[in-house]
Motif scaffolding. Structure first.
Motif, PDB file in Angstrom:
ATOM      1  N   ALA A   1     -54.232  24.182  -4.577  1.00  0.00           N
ATOM      2  CA  ALA A   1     -55.588  24.806  -4.641  1.00  0.00           C
ATOM      3  C   ALA A   1     -56.786  23.842  -4.922  1.00  0.00           C
ATOM      4  N   TYR A   2     -56.087  22.585  -5.324  1.00  0.00           N
ATOM      5  CA  TYR A   2     -57.178  21.619  -5.791  1.00  0.00           C
ATOM      6  C   TYR A   2     -58.011  20.767  -4.584  1.00  0.00           C
ATOM      7  N   HIS A   3     -57.262  20.590  -3.503  1.00  0.00           N
ATOM      8  CA  HIS A   3     -57.980  19.841  -2.264  1.00  0.00           C
ATOM      9  C   HIS A   3     -57.462  20.418  -1.202  1.00  0.00           C
ATOM     10  N   ALA A   4     -56.793  21.278  -1.096  1.00  0.00           N
ATOM     11  CA  ALA A   4     -56.253  22.179  -0.143  1.00  0.00           C
ATOM     12  C   ALA A   4     -55.376  21.703   0.868  1.00  0.00           C
ATOM     13  N   TRP A   5     -54.514  20.606   0.423  1.00  0.00           N
ATOM     14  CA  TRP A   5     -53.302  20.346   1.122  1.00  0.00           C
ATOM     15  C   TRP A   5     -52.255  21.036   1.428  1.00  0.00           C
ATOM     16  N   VAL A   6     -51.647  21.198   2.372  1.00  0.00           N
ATOM     17  CA  VAL A   6     -50.764  22.309   3.045  1.00  0.00           C
ATOM     18  C   VAL A   6     -49.263  21.700   3.466  1.00  0.00           C
ATOM     19  N   TYR A   7     -48.212  22.514   2.850  1.00  0.00           N
ATOM     20  CA  TYR A   7     -46.974  21.858   3.375  1.00  0.00           C
ATOM     21  C   TYR A   7     -46.130  23.117   3.708  1.00  0.00           C
ATOM     22  N   GLY A   8     -45.463  22.795   4.419  1.00  0.00           N
ATOM     23  CA  GLY A   8     -44.376  23.889   5.112  1.00  0.00           C
ATOM     24  C   GLY A   8     -43.244  24.092   3.934  1.00  0.00           C
ATOM     25  N   LEU A   9     -42.582  25.221   4.091  1.00  0.00           N
ATOM     26  CA  LEU A   9     -41.553  25.538   3.079  1.00  0.00           C
ATOM     27  C   LEU A   9     -40.410  24.593   3.083  1.00  0.00           C
ATOM     28  N   ASP A  10     -40.269  23.632   4.206  1.00  0.00           N
ATOM     29  CA  ASP A  10     -39.623  22.658   3.968  1.00  0.00           C
ATOM     30  C   ASP A  10     -39.922  21.384   3.392  1.00  0.00           C
ATOM     31  N   GLY A  11     -41.186  21.398   2.672  1.00  0.00           N
ATOM     32  CA  GLY A  11     -41.673  20.420   1.983  1.00  0.00           C
ATOM     33  C   GLY A  11     -42.465  19.402   2.921  1.00  0.00           C
ATOM     34  N   GLU A  12     -42.505  19.582   4.150  1.00  0.00           N
ATOM     35  CA  GLU A  12     -43.163  18.654   4.775  1.00  0.00           C
ATOM     36  C   GLU A  12     -44.703  18.892   4.631  1.00  0.00           C
ATOM     37  N   LEU A  13     -45.622  17.677   4.811  1.00  0.00           N
ATOM     38  CA  LEU A  13     -47.102  17.743   4.807  1.00  0.00           C
ATOM     39  C   LEU A  13     -47.409  18.302   6.172  1.00  0.00           C
ATOM     40  N   ARG A  14     -48.151  19.381   6.066  1.00  0.00           N
ATOM     41  CA  ARG A  14     -48.703  19.957   7.276  1.00  0.00           C
ATOM     42  C   ARG A  14     -50.091  19.522   7.794  1.00  0.00           C
ATOM     43  N   ARG A  15     -50.789  19.516   6.549  1.00  0.00           N
ATOM     44  CA  ARG A  15     -52.449  19.291   6.626  1.00  0.00           C
ATOM     45  C   ARG A  15     -53.076  18.861   5.664  1.00  0.00           C
ATOM     46  N   ALA A  16     -53.806  17.841   5.591  1.00  0.00           N
ATOM     47  CA  ALA A  16     -54.637  17.118   4.607  1.00  0.00           C
ATOM     48  C   ALA A  16     -56.009  17.322   4.946  1.00  0.00           C
TER      49      ALA A  16
ATOM     50  N   ARG B   1     -59.513  16.317   6.153  1.00  0.00           N
ATOM     51  CA  ARG B   1     -60.407  15.339   5.977  1.00  0.00           C
ATOM     52  C   ARG B   1     -60.074  14.132   5.348  1.00  0.00           C
ATOM     53  N   PHE B   2     -58.505  14.086   5.778  1.00  0.00           N
ATOM     54  CA  PHE B   2     -57.688  13.084   5.367  1.00  0.00           C
ATOM     55  C   PHE B   2     -56.374  12.899   6.386  1.00  0.00           C
ATOM     56  N   GLU B   3     -56.901  12.806   7.633  1.00  0.00           N
ATOM     57  CA  GLU B   3     -55.872  12.841   8.799  1.00  0.00           C
ATOM     58  C   GLU B   3     -54.678  11.707   8.801  1.00  0.00           C
ATOM     59  N   ASP B   4     -55.191  10.468   7.960  1.00  0.00           N
ATOM     60  CA  ASP B   4     -53.804   9.815   7.980  1.00  0.00           C
ATOM     61  C   ASP B   4     -53.254   9.590   6.667  1.00  0.00           C
ATOM     62  N   ALA B   5     -53.258  10.561   5.839  1.00  0.00           N
ATOM     63  CA  ALA B   5     -52.444  11.033   4.936  1.00  0.00           C
ATOM     64  C   ALA B   5     -51.083  10.435   4.871  1.00  0.00           C
ATOM     65  N   ALA B   6     -50.638  11.307   5.822  1.00  0.00           N
ATOM     66  CA  ALA B   6     -48.988  11.096   6.011  1.00  0.00           C
ATOM     67  C   ALA B   6     -48.636   9.608   6.454  1.00  0.00           C
TER      68      ALA B   6
END
Length: 375
Positions: free
Chosen positions: A97-112, A114-119
């Motif tokens: 809820a802080y910066h709207a990062w999204v992860y799958g139920l497997d824990g993998e980062l799915r979306r960050a 305005r931070f496209e190279d986060a992964a």
């Protein structure tokens, strides 16, 4: 197992009151051991996300539909909690809820956003940090360290011993949560002996024998033994009455026994011929322990005409309250600076074994290890 208790004494009062020792035990015993956090069925539905405190650590349990994944409950961006403490939600993905990062139920980062190279910023990736977990007989256990023994190795022969109860198929009927004003070790010590039963548990002592029990041989991180039901009792209930039903795979002797298993450091499993009661310990402070008591029954018994589990629930509510009052009183006693530890009785063998394991861990600065398997 050693039984030379004639020269043995209880631990000094400092063992139950020291903030420093409590912090050490939390790190060595609980965070380096395997801890139960609930039944897998509580979390397994796909999208279920629950924040649970375990040994002072905040974890996220995510249901996948086939089981669960367990993570540190912190976003990989700035550490914001992904689910609020003690809350359970259902969502298709894990969302911060802080910066709207999204992860799958497997824990993998799915979306960050305005931070496209986060992964790509970390060679190990930016997925949620996993927590070791294991499923056993319907319970979910976690380990906060990376070097503990495999869970099956930790249990040793307990799985085979408990097989006749089919714990994984039992249905949970009730839960009680207690805030006990006593050190966690006092609760373990209390569970491992029935010397206190005649004076502390008059109801229990009417239906269960309190002497001449059988100690179990353990090859894992547990201690236990059994005591017989009295001939006049059909079950562990306030009036000794109960259903004429027994787990089919119990032999004649075991069907008349109440079996006590302390899975160290934080789970008690009490198995009777017709139901099972568990207690989960969550140390909160040197003089406080949160206890979650749960009742489990076979579905065949629950669905039989006219059956109600109240006989077992009422019995253990009474017994629990007596135990917690005794442990709280002991906590106040050992907190007095004038307290001097007393001797152990000859029949407090399981308690003696537990105290030896504690003393050995303190001496060599190590996690609890099952000294009894070396005898």
């Amino acid at each position: 197992m050693m039984t030379e208790t004639q020269d043995a004494r209880a631990l000094p009062g400092l063992a139950y009151t020291s903030e420093d020792l409590f912090a050490w035990e939390l790190e060595r015993f609980f965070r380096q051991g395997w801890l139960p956090v609930g039944r897998v069925a509580e979390f397994a539905e796909k999208g279920t996300q629950a924040a649970v405190m375990s040994a002072g650590r905040n974890i996220l349990i995510a249901g996948t539909g086939d089981g669960v994944n367990v993570f540190v409950n912190a976003c990989r961006h700035r550490g914001h909690e992904l689910v609020a403490p003690a809350c359970k939600i259902r969502r298709a993905q894990v969302w911060c809820a802080y910066h709207a990062w999204v992860y799958g139920l497997d824990g993998e980062l799915r979306r960050a956003p305005r931070f496209e190279d986060a992964a790509e910023r970390d060679p190990q990736g930016m997925g949620l940090l996993p927590v070791r977990s294991a499923e056993w007989n319907g319970w979910l256990f976690v380990n906060h360290s990376r070097d503990a023994n495999d869970f099956s190795e930790s249990l040793g022969n307990l799985t085979d011993i408990l097989a006749p109860y089919h714990l994984g198929t039992l249905k949970q009927t009730s839960t009680e949560v207690y805030d006990v004003h006593a050190n966690w070790k006092l609760l373990v010590e209390n569970y491992l002996e029935c010397y206190h039963c005649p004076s502390t548990h008059p109801e229990l002592s009417k239906v269960q024998r309190t002497v001449n029990g059988e100690g179990f041989t353990s090859t894992g991180m547990w201690l236990g033994g059994s005591l017989d039901l009295k001939n006049s009792a059909a079950s562990m209930s306030l009036d000794g009455q109960g259903p004429a039903w027994t787990f089919p795979e119990l032999d004649e002797n075991r069907a008349r026994q109440v079996c006590y298993y302390a899975v160290l450091p934080g789970l008690f499993v009490t198995a009777m011929h017709d139901y099972v009661v568990t207690h989960r310990l969550d140390p909160v402070a040197p003089d406080r322990t949160r206890v979650i008591c749960e009742w489990f029954f076979p579905e065949e018994l629950l669905t039989s005409p006219g059956f109600t589990p109240d006989y077992a629930i009422d019995f253990w509510k009474t017994t629990n309250q007596q135990d917690w009052e005794a442990c709280s009183s002991t906590q106040r006693g050992v907190s007095d600076p004038r307290y001097i530890a007393g001797p152990l009785a000859s029949h407090e063998e399981e308690l003696y074994t537990f105290l030896r394991a504690l003393a050995d861990a303190y001496r060599i600065d190590s996690p609890l290890r099952p000294l009894w398997t070396d005898q």
